[in-house]
Design an enzyme around this catalytic site. Sequence first.
Site, PDB file in Angstrom:
ATOM      1  N   GLY A  72     -16.601   9.616 -41.767  1.00  0.00           N
ATOM      2  CA  GLY A  72     -15.950   8.349 -41.629  1.00  0.00           C
ATOM      3  C   GLY A  72     -14.466   8.133 -42.141  1.00  0.00           C
ATOM      4  CG  ASN A 152     -17.330   1.209 -50.537  1.00  0.00           C
ATOM      5  OD1 ASN A 152     -16.599   0.392 -49.660  1.00  0.00           O
ATOM      6  ND2 ASN A 152     -16.851   2.131 -51.403  1.00  0.00           N
ATOM      7  CD  GLN A 180     -21.672   1.839 -48.005  1.00  0.00           C
ATOM      8  OE1 GLN A 180     -23.157   1.984 -48.020  1.00  0.00           O
ATOM      9  NE2 GLN A 180     -21.244   3.034 -48.682  1.00  0.00           N
ATOM     10  CB  SER A 200     -20.079   8.192 -42.262  1.00  0.00           C
ATOM     11  OG  SER A 200     -20.150   9.483 -42.895  1.00  0.00           O
ATOM     12  N   GLY A 201     -22.549   9.918 -40.856  1.00  0.00           N
ATOM     13  CA  GLY A 201     -24.041  10.184 -40.618  1.00  0.00           C
ATOM     14  C   GLY A 201     -24.684  10.023 -42.321  1.00  0.00           C
ATOM     15  CG  HIS A 202     -22.517  11.513 -45.835  1.00  0.00           C
ATOM     16  ND1 HIS A 202     -22.346  11.011 -47.314  1.00  0.00           N
ATOM     17  CD2 HIS A 202     -21.335  11.092 -45.715  1.00  0.00           C
ATOM     18  CE1 HIS A 202     -21.070  10.693 -47.636  1.00  0.00           C
ATOM     19  NE2 HIS A 202     -20.447  10.610 -46.510  1.00  0.00           N
ATOM     20  CB  THR A 238     -15.986  24.304 -31.537  1.00  0.00           C
ATOM     21  OG1 THR A 238     -15.075  25.425 -31.028  1.00  0.00           O
ATOM     22  CG2 THR A 238     -17.310  24.704 -30.986  1.00  0.00           C
ATOM     23  CB  CYS A 326     -14.597   8.754 -62.472  1.00  0.00           C
ATOM     24  SG  CYS A 326     -15.978   8.244 -61.490  1.00  0.00           S
TER      25      CYS A 326
HETATM   26  C1  LIG Z   1     -18.561   6.799 -47.500  1.00  0.00           C
HETATM   27  C2  LIG Z   1     -17.549   5.727 -46.781  1.00  0.00           C
HETATM   28  C3  LIG Z   1     -16.586   6.319 -46.259  1.00  0.00           C
HETATM   29  C4  LIG Z   1     -16.200   7.622 -46.064  1.00  0.00           C
HETATM   30  O1  LIG Z   1     -16.786   8.348 -45.216  1.00  0.00           O
HETATM   31  P1  LIG Z   1     -16.997  10.000 -45.123  1.00  0.00           P
HETATM   32  O2  LIG Z   1     -18.008  10.316 -44.067  1.00  0.00           O
HETATM   33  O3  LIG Z   1     -17.529  10.272 -46.305  1.00  0.00           O
HETATM   34  O4  LIG Z   1     -15.862  10.460 -44.866  1.00  0.00           O
HETATM   35  C5  LIG Z   1     -15.658   5.274 -45.577  1.00  0.00           C
HETATM   36  N1  LIG Z   1     -15.769   3.790 -45.771  1.00  0.00           N
HETATM   37  C6  LIG Z   1     -16.927   3.555 -46.471  1.00  0.00           C
HETATM   38  C7  LIG Z   1     -17.190   2.085 -46.459  1.00  0.00           C
HETATM   39  C8  LIG Z   1     -17.777   4.478 -47.066  1.00  0.00           C
HETATM   40  O5  LIG Z   1     -18.534   3.956 -47.891  1.00  0.00           O
END
Ligand SMILES: *Cc1c(COP(=O)(O)O)cnc(C)c1O
Length: 392
Positions: A72, A152, A180, A200-202, A238, A326
């Site tokens: 992201g 977030n 999000q 973002s995937g995670h 790649t 933090c």
């Molecule tokens: C987690 C997050 C990101 C960053 O994504 P990453 O894949 O961890 O770099 C950006 N924007 C928001 C709102 C997020 O919650």
Amino acid sequence: MKKIIYLDNAATTKTAPEVVEAMLPYFTEYYGNPSSVYELASMSKKAITESREQIAQALGAKSNEIYFTAGGSEADNWAIKEAAEAYKDKGKHIITSKIEHHAVLHTCEALEKKGYEVTYVDSDEKGIVDLEKLKKAIRKDTILITIMFANNEIGTIQPIKEIGALAKEHGILFHTDAVQAFGHIPFLVDDYNIDMLSASGHKLKGPKGIGFLYIRKGVKIRSLIHGGGQERARRAGTENVPGIVGLGKAVKMAFAKMKENTTKEMELRDYLIDRVLKEIPYTRLNGDGAKRLPNNVNFSFQFIEGESLLIMLDMEGICASSGSACTSGSLDPSHVLLAIGLPHEIAHGSLRLTLSEENTKKEIDFTVDTLKGIVEKLRSMSPLYEDFMKRG
Ligand SMILES: *Cc1c(COP(=O)(O)O)cnc(C)c1O
């Protein structure tokens, strides 16, 4: 490891086992570089195409409008920096909000150092971006509006449709950080006039280090990462084939079960909010009651340090997050909580709990019971609380 109760899904999610399973062959069997010519490589290439189509379909976009990135943050950086570069002849003014993720805020600050002007629009006390102020911020030289889809920290869902319409009316590019929201809230890019979108995937049970930027056909941005001709020569490097496969699988699963998952999350969320507000005095819910991510809860407890709360929750196996920045090594309260007008001392006592459909009512009950005990204990040690009680 002891049994944990994971309530920090806005920070990251557990990768779904089905996602891991889908990825594995792309480490062990189909490890070819998708740019190579032999058959082994064609397996990687095919997998990338399928994942891209999956994502495009979920957004109502075309597959050649999806560009894979390393997450992201990269997608946000790319959209904002390269739109600023591509449209600088038209103007050097950008509009964003005060409650964006740092991937957007710090990128905008970097552009200010390069001579761009950025307006950081206020949000109201619930954490919804003020549309009137946004409208007033638009100038002749505004080239980009970048506003997050959902926050977030406090989970507020922004008026993206209205902002998209406003941007279109004024001929301004519109980017949204939907990290999000994507996979959690249904929407199509065309309905909202979104020109660029980061995900973002995670954050949706996919792997870390993979994401994408949607770039509407006709938007003129160039590469952020230069090198080989991957991603139609717009994003070199790649391809992260296992990551891309995992992301595609995660998106497929998230969209197939979105309604079911979010219904369950909302039930747990509202139960958690109800119990805490009823049973723990001097507590407030941050964010909006209704325009809220299905899995987000954010409280401020008066007379409490969020950091102490986190440490004591962790001792009971509960993973949560506080309102302090933090991670950046400072104990300043979150910029989002300050932007919605919380005084420092209230913002300091904040706690974010973000659920998944895998959480159970039993876990929520244990969390609330534990939280009650911890808050009582911390308050009993607080001179401020003692003072407050004496004064009545
Ligand atoms: C987690 C997050 C990101 C960053 O994504 P990453 O894949 O961890 O770099 C950006 N924007 C928001 C709102 C997020 O919650």
